[in-house]
Design a protein around this motif. Structure first.
Motif, PDB file in Angstrom:
ATOM      1  N   PHE A 158       0.816  -1.211   0.000  1.00  0.00           N
ATOM      2  CA  PHE A 158       0.000   0.000   0.000  1.00  0.00           C
ATOM      3  C   PHE A 158       0.856   1.271   0.000  1.00  0.00           C
ATOM      4  CE2 PHE A 158       1.057  -0.690   4.371  1.00  0.00           C
ATOM      5  CZ  PHE A 158       1.090   0.562   4.963  1.00  0.00           C
ATOM      6  N   LEU A 159       2.141   1.160   0.277  1.00  0.00           N
ATOM      7  CA  LEU A 159       2.998   2.341   0.270  1.00  0.00           C
ATOM      8  C   LEU A 159       3.371   2.800  -1.136  1.00  0.00           C
ATOM      9  CD1 LEU A 159       5.517   1.501   3.162  1.00  0.00           C
ATOM     10  CD2 LEU A 159       3.532   3.036   3.267  1.00  0.00           C
ATOM     11  N   ALA A 160       3.313   1.899  -2.102  1.00  0.00           N
ATOM     12  CA  ALA A 160       3.764   2.211  -3.457  1.00  0.00           C
ATOM     13  C   ALA A 160       2.869   3.269  -4.099  1.00  0.00           C
ATOM     14  CB  ALA A 160       3.783   0.945  -4.310  1.00  0.00           C
ATOM     15  N   ASP A 161       3.474   4.161  -4.855  1.00  0.00           N
ATOM     16  CA  ASP A 161       2.745   5.210  -5.558  1.00  0.00           C
ATOM     17  C   ASP A 161       2.307   4.709  -6.922  1.00  0.00           C
ATOM     18  OD1 ASP A 161       1.718   7.599  -6.503  1.00  0.00           O
ATOM     19  OD2 ASP A 161       3.680   8.315  -7.173  1.00  0.00           O
ATOM     20  N   ARG A 162       1.002   4.622  -7.138  1.00  0.00           N
ATOM     21  CA  ARG A 162       0.451   4.196  -8.423  1.00  0.00           C
ATOM     22  C   ARG A 162      -0.486   5.253  -9.008  1.00  0.00           C
ATOM     23  NH1 ARG A 162       0.031  -0.217  -4.958  1.00  0.00           N
ATOM     24  NH2 ARG A 162       1.477  -1.929  -5.410  1.00  0.00           N
ATOM     25  N   THR A 163      -0.476   6.448  -8.450  1.00  0.00           N
ATOM     26  CA  THR A 163      -1.372   7.502  -8.917  1.00  0.00           C
ATOM     27  C   THR A 163      -0.720   8.295 -10.044  1.00  0.00           C
ATOM     28  OG1 THR A 163      -0.515   9.032  -7.242  1.00  0.00           O
ATOM     29  CG2 THR A 163      -2.445   7.726  -6.660  1.00  0.00           C
ATOM     30  N   THR A 164      -1.558   8.926 -10.847  1.00  0.00           N
ATOM     31  CA  THR A 164      -1.093   9.770 -11.943  1.00  0.00           C
ATOM     32  C   THR A 164      -1.805  11.108 -11.834  1.00  0.00           C
ATOM     33  OG1 THR A 164      -0.738   7.840 -13.368  1.00  0.00           O
ATOM     34  CG2 THR A 164      -0.869   9.991 -14.434  1.00  0.00           C
ATOM     35  N   TRP A 165      -1.045  12.172 -11.664  1.00  0.00           N
ATOM     36  CA  TRP A 165      -1.587  13.525 -11.552  1.00  0.00           C
ATOM     37  C   TRP A 165      -1.017  14.390 -12.658  1.00  0.00           C
ATOM     38  CZ3 TRP A 165      -1.002  14.577  -5.558  1.00  0.00           C
ATOM     39  CH2 TRP A 165      -1.980  13.847  -4.881  1.00  0.00           C
ATOM     40  N   ASP A 166      -1.881  15.103 -13.343  1.00  0.00           N
ATOM     41  CA  ASP A 166      -1.415  16.044 -14.352  1.00  0.00           C
ATOM     42  C   ASP A 166      -0.579  17.133 -13.686  1.00  0.00           C
ATOM     43  OD1 ASP A 166      -2.730  14.664 -16.327  1.00  0.00           O
ATOM     44  OD2 ASP A 166      -4.543  15.901 -16.231  1.00  0.00           O
ATOM     45  N   GLY A 167       0.560  17.396 -14.276  1.00  0.00           N
ATOM     46  CA  GLY A 167       1.424  18.431 -13.741  1.00  0.00           C
ATOM     47  C   GLY A 167       2.464  17.929 -12.773  1.00  0.00           C
ATOM     48  N   VAL A 168       2.326  16.681 -12.311  1.00  0.00           N
ATOM     49  CA  VAL A 168       3.310  16.093 -11.399  1.00  0.00           C
ATOM     50  C   VAL A 168       3.971  14.931 -12.136  1.00  0.00           C
ATOM     51  CG1 VAL A 168       3.728  15.017  -9.163  1.00  0.00           C
ATOM     52  CG2 VAL A 168       1.924  16.741  -9.410  1.00  0.00           C
ATOM     53  N   PRO A 169       5.242  15.043 -12.504  1.00  0.00           N
ATOM     54  CA  PRO A 169       5.869  13.995 -13.314  1.00  0.00           C
ATOM     55  C   PRO A 169       5.953  12.678 -12.568  1.00  0.00           C
ATOM     56  CG  PRO A 169       7.515  15.557 -12.531  1.00  0.00           C
ATOM     57  CD  PRO A 169       6.171  16.139 -12.184  1.00  0.00           C
ATOM     58  N   ALA A 170       5.684  11.581 -13.299  1.00  0.00           N
ATOM     59  CA  ALA A 170       5.836  10.240 -12.728  1.00  0.00           C
ATOM     60  C   ALA A 170       7.308   9.973 -12.502  1.00  0.00           C
ATOM     61  CB  ALA A 170       5.229   9.196 -13.659  1.00  0.00           C
ATOM     62  N   GLN A 171       7.625   9.375 -11.372  1.00  0.00           N
ATOM     63  CA  GLN A 171       9.004   9.112 -11.013  1.00  0.00           C
ATOM     64  C   GLN A 171       9.438   7.744 -11.518  1.00  0.00           C
ATOM     65  OE1 GLN A 171      10.830  11.698  -9.335  1.00  0.00           O
ATOM     66  NE2 GLN A 171       8.963  12.600 -10.156  1.00  0.00           N
ATOM     67  N   VAL A 172      10.571   7.708 -12.202  1.00  0.00           N
ATOM     68  CA  VAL A 172      11.081   6.464 -12.764  1.00  0.00           C
ATOM     69  C   VAL A 172      11.336   5.447 -11.663  1.00  0.00           C
ATOM     70  CG1 VAL A 172      13.008   5.432 -14.011  1.00  0.00           C
ATOM     71  CG2 VAL A 172      12.080   7.619 -14.747  1.00  0.00           C
ATOM     72  N   SER A 173      11.859   5.891 -10.534  1.00  0.00           N
ATOM     73  CA  SER A 173      12.255   4.979  -9.472  1.00  0.00           C
ATOM     74  C   SER A 173      11.097   4.483  -8.636  1.00  0.00           C
ATOM     75  CB  SER A 173      13.264   5.669  -8.550  1.00  0.00           C
ATOM     76  OG  SER A 173      12.710   6.868  -8.021  1.00  0.00           O
ATOM     77  N   SER A 174       9.889   5.015  -8.840  1.00  0.00           N
ATOM     78  CA  SER A 174       8.764   4.596  -8.013  1.00  0.00           C
ATOM     79  C   SER A 174       7.987   3.443  -8.622  1.00  0.00           C
ATOM     80  CB  SER A 174       7.801   5.773  -7.813  1.00  0.00           C
ATOM     81  OG  SER A 174       7.166   6.107  -9.033  1.00  0.00           O
TER      82      SER A 174
END
Length: 237
Positions: A158-174
């Motif tokens: 549940f700690l993992a980030d799986r969300t996508t928000w416009d304007g916030v770049p997705a992190q490669v390492s996440s």
């Protein structure tokens, strides 16, 4: 009438009336400085919209995403700590949960700005330690580098980030949405000018030597004579 009691209550009230505005001023100043530092960190990370750093709670949710932590975990920790913070024992545990979420996200953000984990020890300084830490990240010379080793919790949980928000770049390492690793069996192309290493046991010829001539190809086998179209002629008498 107990004048001593009335005098003590009046002094305490006057002290509170003087102290409360000072506390509010310090809290407001800390919020403004912290939000400004977050805005600078967001700019380094490529977050669009400076306003995100000035919205309470939401700014730390964005910070959590940059730190490869689910923003909903950060929100849940804040809300639970605010609502149940006065419950004995439980409130103390929830406050530790909020601190743990901030430490995890802060550790990852620090790595992406070339800062080791021990910089988080600045948080142990009461009042100003967290602001000093944010200021170091905001005004350090290091550039944002999301291509670091994935977080231990990035794969699942549940700690993992799986969300996508416009304007916030997705992190490669996440391992979050928007990034896919190379396909199975993929081999990256060599860099320009790259020469592959020689095979094991290969010794280059000495300088000035002439390479041996190529072996001539063996001659082709002669083709068999063509068979006559008709029957052979009878022998002459």
């Amino acid at each position: 009438m107990d004048y001593d009691y009335d005098g003590g209550a009046g002094a305490a009230l006057a002290f509170l009336l003087i102290l409360l505005p000072l506390v509010l001023i310090f809290v407001l100043a800390g919020y403004i400085i912290g939000s400004f530092f977050l805005m600078k960190i967001f700019e380094k990370a490529g977050v669009q919209g400076k306003w995100r750093a000035w919205v309470p709670v939401y700014n730390w949710m964005v910070f959590a995403k940059l730190g490869d932590l689910s923003p909903w975990v950060m929100l849940g920790a804040f809300v639970a700590s605010a609502i149940l913070g006065q419950v004995p024992v439980l409130g103390w545990l929830l406050s530790l949960a909020s601190l743990a979420a901030l430490v995890l996200a802060g550790w990852r953000v620090g790595l992406k700005l070339d800062k080791e984990w021990y910089y988080l020890l600045l948080w142990l300084i009461p009042g100003v330690g967290g602001l000093i830490w944010l200021g170091i990240l905001a005004f350090g010379q290091a550039r944002w580098n999301p291509a670091i080793a994935p977080a231990p919790w990035a794969g699942n949980g549940f700690l993992a980030d799986r969300t996508t928000w416009d304007g916030v770049p997705a992190q490669v390492s996440s391992g979050s949405a928007g990034y896919a690793g190379p396909p199975a069996g993929y081999t990256p192309p060599p860099a320009p000018g790259y020469t592959p290493p020689p095979a094991p046991g290969y010794a280059p010829p000495p300088a000035g030597s002439t390479p041996p001539p190529a072996s001539p190809e063996p001659p082709a086998a002669p083709e068999p004579p063509a068979s006559p179209d008709g029957p052979p002629a009878p022998p002459r008498p």
